[in-house]
Design a protein around this motif. Structure first.
Motif, mmCIF file in Angstrom:
data_model
loop_
_atom_site.group_PDB
_atom_site.id
_atom_site.type_symbol
_atom_site.label_atom_id
_atom_site.label_comp_id
_atom_site.label_asym_id
_atom_site.label_seq_id
_atom_site.Cartn_x
_atom_site.Cartn_y
_atom_site.Cartn_z
ATOM 1 N N THR A 90 -0.655 -1.024 -4.522
ATOM 2 C CA THR A 90 0.161 -1.096 -5.727
ATOM 3 C C THR A 90 0.684 -2.510 -5.903
ATOM 4 O O THR A 90 1.028 -3.166 -4.930
ATOM 5 C CB THR A 90 1.350 -0.120 -5.614
ATOM 6 N N THR A 96 8.451 -1.206 4.168
ATOM 7 C CA THR A 96 7.093 -1.303 3.636
ATOM 8 C C THR A 96 6.589 -2.735 3.788
ATOM 9 O O THR A 96 7.261 -3.668 3.368
ATOM 10 C CB THR A 96 7.059 -0.911 2.141
ATOM 11 N N CYS A 104 10.759 -1.493 -9.931
ATOM 12 C CA CYS A 104 10.118 -0.611 -8.955
ATOM 13 C C CYS A 104 10.869 -0.671 -7.624
ATOM 14 O O CYS A 104 11.062 -1.764 -7.084
ATOM 15 C CB CYS A 104 8.668 -1.057 -8.760
ATOM 16 N N ILE A 123 10.733 -0.271 -3.831
ATOM 17 C CA ILE A 123 9.722 -0.241 -2.770
ATOM 18 C C ILE A 123 10.411 0.287 -1.514
ATOM 19 O O ILE A 123 11.485 -0.193 -1.145
ATOM 20 C CB ILE A 123 9.126 -1.640 -2.541
ATOM 21 N N SER A 163 0.841 -1.197 0.000
ATOM 22 C CA SER A 163 0.000 0.000 0.000
ATOM 23 C C SER A 163 0.869 1.236 0.000
ATOM 24 O O SER A 163 1.959 1.265 0.568
ATOM 25 C CB SER A 163 -0.941 -0.001 1.201
ATOM 26 N N SER A 164 0.354 2.236 -0.665
ATOM 27 C CA SER A 164 0.993 3.543 -0.714
ATOM 28 C C SER A 164 -0.122 4.551 -0.502
ATOM 29 O O SER A 164 -0.881 4.846 -1.422
ATOM 30 C CB SER A 164 1.675 3.737 -2.065
#
Length: 133
Positions: A29, A55, A49, A51, A23-24
């Motif tokens: 995502t 996270t 990507c 991260i 989650s962002s």
């Protein structure tokens, strides 16, 4: 002089497609990645990507069939403990520490007939266990 590997568990070089969900803010995502090595409780992934550190993530590893096992999907959860550009600089090496064992059905072996449902609230992740239909 020989350098000793100070890792607690042996690493295995295994390359499988991995879907990473995180989650962002209010948005969940999904990012594609490839496993580079796997050990008990940790994975090293490569992804386009980056991260953020610490996270929480959920993982789905897609296994290709072979002589020992059938094709399938493994599920797990954990958090990012390292992220940095890879050796070529075009992707990122991302280390994940698992918070629960990786398994084939998303629930622990003793939870037959149950599934773990996760959803994001304003306070963070909340976990509820519900019976499957």
């Amino acid at each position: 002089m020989q350098t000793l590997d100070k890792r607690k568990f042996r690493r295995f070089k295994l390359e499988y497609p991995v879907r990473v969900s995180f989650s962002s803010g209010d948005v969940v995502t999904e990012a594609g990645a490839v496993s580079r090595n796997i050990s008990l409780g940790r994975l090293l992934l490569e992804s386009a990507c980056l991260i953020p550190y610490r996270t929480p993530v959920e993982l789905v590893i897609t296994l290709r069939g072979g002589t020992i096992f059938r094709p399938g999907k493994l599920r797990g959860a954990g958090e990012i403990v390292r992220g940095e550009p890879n050796e070529t600089g075009d992707k990122f090496a991302i280390a994940v520490e698992c918070s629960q064992p990786i398994n084939s059905n998303g629930a622990s072996a003793g939870d037959k007939g149950l599934r773990l449902v996760r959803f994001l609230t304003r306070d963070g992740w909340r976990r509820d266990i519900q019976r499957t239909a």
